[in-house]
Design a protein around this motif. Structure first.
Motif: not given
Length: 734
Positions: A160, A163-166, A169, A192, A198, A202-203, A206
């Motif tokens: 995550l 991919g700059s995702a929080p 999650l 994701l 999500v 947003q996916a 990512f």
């Protein structure tokens, strides 16, 4: 305050799409509650962390319920695997339906999962059960499900981060994707979307961060993931499947370049299932044109029209299992037991609705019962009568508050009330027998409209052979938070005796609610100010008047303290939603800094241990492990990491959260911006929460009457009636 609830004639407003619904998917049935993903509406919380003080940690109710769900899926998958080959059908289909069917047939013999669920064969009659042994074994607590390991969560968090995702999650993604979640996510970033909350955009972001230029809108992985996401969103709106045309259109709105090809790919890979359900012969779309003069009489009749549906295997298996179990109950008489004379002597010799219900349950394996709050006395009378005959009789309600009202109505049947979740998990109820079935002879389920297909399938699967099942509820209320329309589908299909209560809800509030259920918002005579309409000009005034009613007017006029007044509003957001109202009511009723994750001792809270279930409680205090609450079901310790997901302030709630709650007084807030989203079942549910007094903070004008008159409950796409039809005895139409 005015006591005249009459509203002006309905206007011509049409229902508007609900705020929480994806713009390309069917809107949730409970539209006014636009953020069902909060505190039990659309979110799947992890175990609550509840444990007994001073004892070793035990499986929480939520954990046990999840274990029961997984056991159900295992059993119905085994049943499905043992079935015969698919039935040949659909030879005359054209267009996308033919393409989908061709894709199915192409993979039936290969390694990919079969994507077509054949027509259900008639269920074998349930075998007669011997006279049940009365002593029930002790309840056996199901094993707690094992969540993802810390290592798996850390590996997912690393992907995550790439991919700059929080990172927050990570636990949900690891739980959703299972073993090797990190590698799955690395190879297909659009997976994701399996994490709740999500959205496709947003996916997409990512995926671009991980894949760079390779992340394209026409990527087959993206199309399949978006297909599954759309079907999950539809499930949150109550549908168990979607029509192929609607799903294809929704894919196009999500920038999927080739919706038809995407559906074929999803079917071939076993991501989704395709069904061909015959249309009702009485519907307009199923009526074949009459043959004109000179028509060829030897021409073969046209094939029965069908509708092509697409669904997820999870809900298809549950709906199929439920249909099988219900057909078995209908087709097989109950086990030997008390005779008709004994049932009559136990309360079935009268002429009222209760006696009618007792007589129906005496001779049938499945019975439906409908009625309002006052009618709950009738299933309670049935349980009492059955217990007096030596039968193991249990009632199950949707939540602790409803269970407590049932238990108070029972006489001579101590311990005969449980919640549906507690019954399934083994935390409440009679426990299981040696074969794993519930150790009972009669199960009465109250709040039946709140049963989704998975809960209903688990209940029916758990019944022993020869047991009786009675589903009871108010069909005017909002439906289940999960997919399906079990009670409504059965009332429409009428596969068994249906007892309609003739016991009306009393008083002016009962009269007003009955009128709403019939599609009319009329003035009622309220000499004691039992019903009051409080007009407001804007949301700010609505908030002010609500606080005034709860803290001053209602306590003074009806001696109902603020903590016993339920405030119901259309949604969480907005200028008069639960967030704003709760902040204003907390400031007045229990001011404090919110030093424990936003809460203070004495705060009224809404606790949602699982999606679709809400309990009202009070914060007792904070401990090292989390917040301790007092709820209707007893004290609960909410783990620190679950507070944000499962708790919110509870002076004001949505109608769906309050659907099985009752309070001495209720204040229903309908601000001006809520008008287009209101429906008859929402108004009915909100008004029916009041026992003695109802105040309506009215800011929508004629739109309230328009909702009652012109906007019935939103339809849900389900397959239960089609699955049941071939398994039931043919009924004469004369």
């Amino acid at each position: 305050m005015s006591t005249d609830p009459a509203a002006a004639p309905a206007d011509e407003d049409a229902p508007a799409p609900q705020a929480a619904a994806p713009e390309d998917a069917p809107p949730p049935e409970h539209g006014p509650e636009e953020t069902r993903g909060e505190a039990g509406h659309g979110e799947t919380p992890a175990p609550s962390g509840e444990e007994d003080e001073g004892a070793a940690p035990a499986p929480s109710g939520a954990e046990a319920e999840l274990a029961a769900q997984r056991e159900l899926r295992r059993r119905i998958e085994e049943r499905k695997a043992g079935r015969e080959a698919p039935v040949e059908a659909g030879g005359k289909l054209q267009g996308v339906a033919a393409d989908l069917l061709a894709a199915v047939k192409a993979v039936e013999g290969g390694a990919a999962p079969t994507a077509f669920i054949p027509e259900t064969a008639p269920a074998a009659p349930r075998r007669p059960a011997p006279e049940p042994v009365r002593p029930a074994p002790a309840p056996v607590a199901p094993a707690a499900p094992t969540g993802p390991s810390d290592r798996a969560v850390d590996e997912v968090a690393a992907v995550l981060a790439g991919g700059s995702a929080p990172a927050v999650l990570a636990p949900a993604v690891a739980e959703a994707l299972g073993d090797g979640a990190a590698e799955v996510l690395r190879e297909d970033p659009w997976q994701l979307l399996h994490a709740r909350g999500v959205r496709p955009e947003q996916a997409d972001g990512f995926a671009r961060a991980l894949l760079g230029a390779e992340a394209r809108p026409d990527d087959a992985r993206r199309g399949r993931a978006v297909t599954g996401w759309l079907l999950e969103q539809a499930a949150l709106a109550g549908h168990t499947a979607l029509e192929a045309d609607a799903l294809r259109a929704a894919l196009g709105q999500r920038a999927v370049p080739d919706p038809e090809g995407t559906l074929r790919e999803a079917v071939a890979e076993g991501d989704v299932l395709v069904f061909q359900d015959p249309l009702d012969s009485g519907s307009a779309t199923a009526q074949a044109p009459a043959a004109g003069p000179g028509a060829d009489e030897t021409e073969e009749p046209a094939e029965t029209p069908v509708r092509v549906l697409i669904g997820l295997e999870r809900y298809a298996l549950a709906e199929e299992s439920l249909a099988d179990g219900l057909a078995g109950l209908v087709n097989t008489p109950p086990a030997a037991g008390p005779g008709p004379e004994e049932w009559q002597g136990a309360g079935g010799e009268g002429r009222g609705s209760a006696a009618e219900l007792i007589r129906a349950a005496a001779g049938h394996g499945l019975v439906l019962h409908s009625g309002g709050e006052a009618a709950r006395a009738e299933p309670a009378a049935l349980l009492t009568a059955a217990a007096s005959l030596g039968l193991r009789a249990w009632g199950a309600a949707h939540g602790p508050d409803s269970r407590a009202r049932l238990a108070a109505a029972l006489t001579g049947a101590e311990g005969g009330a449980a919640t549906v979740a507690g019954l399934l998990s083994g935390a409440e109820g009679p426990g299981r027998d040696a074969e794993g079935s519930l150790a009972l002879d009669l199960l009465v389920v109250l709040d039946a409209p709140q049963l989704d297909v998975e809960s209903a399938a688990m209940l029916v699967e758990a019944l022993p052979d020869g047991a009786r099942l009675v589903l009871s509820g108010d069909p005017g209320l909002l439906g289940s938070a999960g997919p399906g329309r079990v009670f409504g589908d059965l009332l429409a299909a009428r596969p068994c005796p249906v007892v309609v209560s003739r016991t009306p809800d009393p008083g002016p509030v009962g009269e007003l609610v009955s009128g709403v259920g019939a599609g009319e918002l009329t003035a009622v005579d309220a000499p004691g100010h039992e019903v009051a309409i409080v007009p407001v000009r804007d949301p700010a005034e609505a908030v002010h008047r609500t606080v005034q009613l709860v803290t001053e007017s209602v306590p003074r006029a009806f001696q109902v303290p603020p903590e016993q007044t339920l405030v119901v509003t259309p949604g969480h957001g907005g200028a008069a939603g639960t967030r704003v109202l709760n902040a204003a009511l907390k400031e007045k009723c229990n001011p404090g800094p919110g030093r424990f994750a936003g809460f203070d001792p004495g705060d009224r809270v809404a606790y949602s241990p699982a999606p679709g279930r809400t309990e009202l409680g009070q914060v007792l205090g904070a401990e090292q492990e989390g917040l301790r609450l007092r709820c209707a079901g007893g004290e609960v310790l909410v783990a620190r990491d679950r507070v944000a997901a499962t708790l919110r302030h509870g002076w004001a709630v949505t109608a769906h959260q309050a659907v099985t709650l009752r309070a001495p007084a209720a204040v229903v807030v309908v601000p001006g911006d809520a008008g287009p989203a209101l429906t008859r079942d929402w108004v009915y549910t909100a008004f029916a929460r009041a026992e003695r007094h109802l105040s309506v903070v009215q800011g929508v004008g004629p739109a309230l009457a328009a909702a009652v008159t012109d906007r019935p409950a939103k339809p849900r796409t389900t397959r239960l009636p089609v699955l049941l039809r071939p398994q039931l005895p043919t009924r004469s139409t004369t």
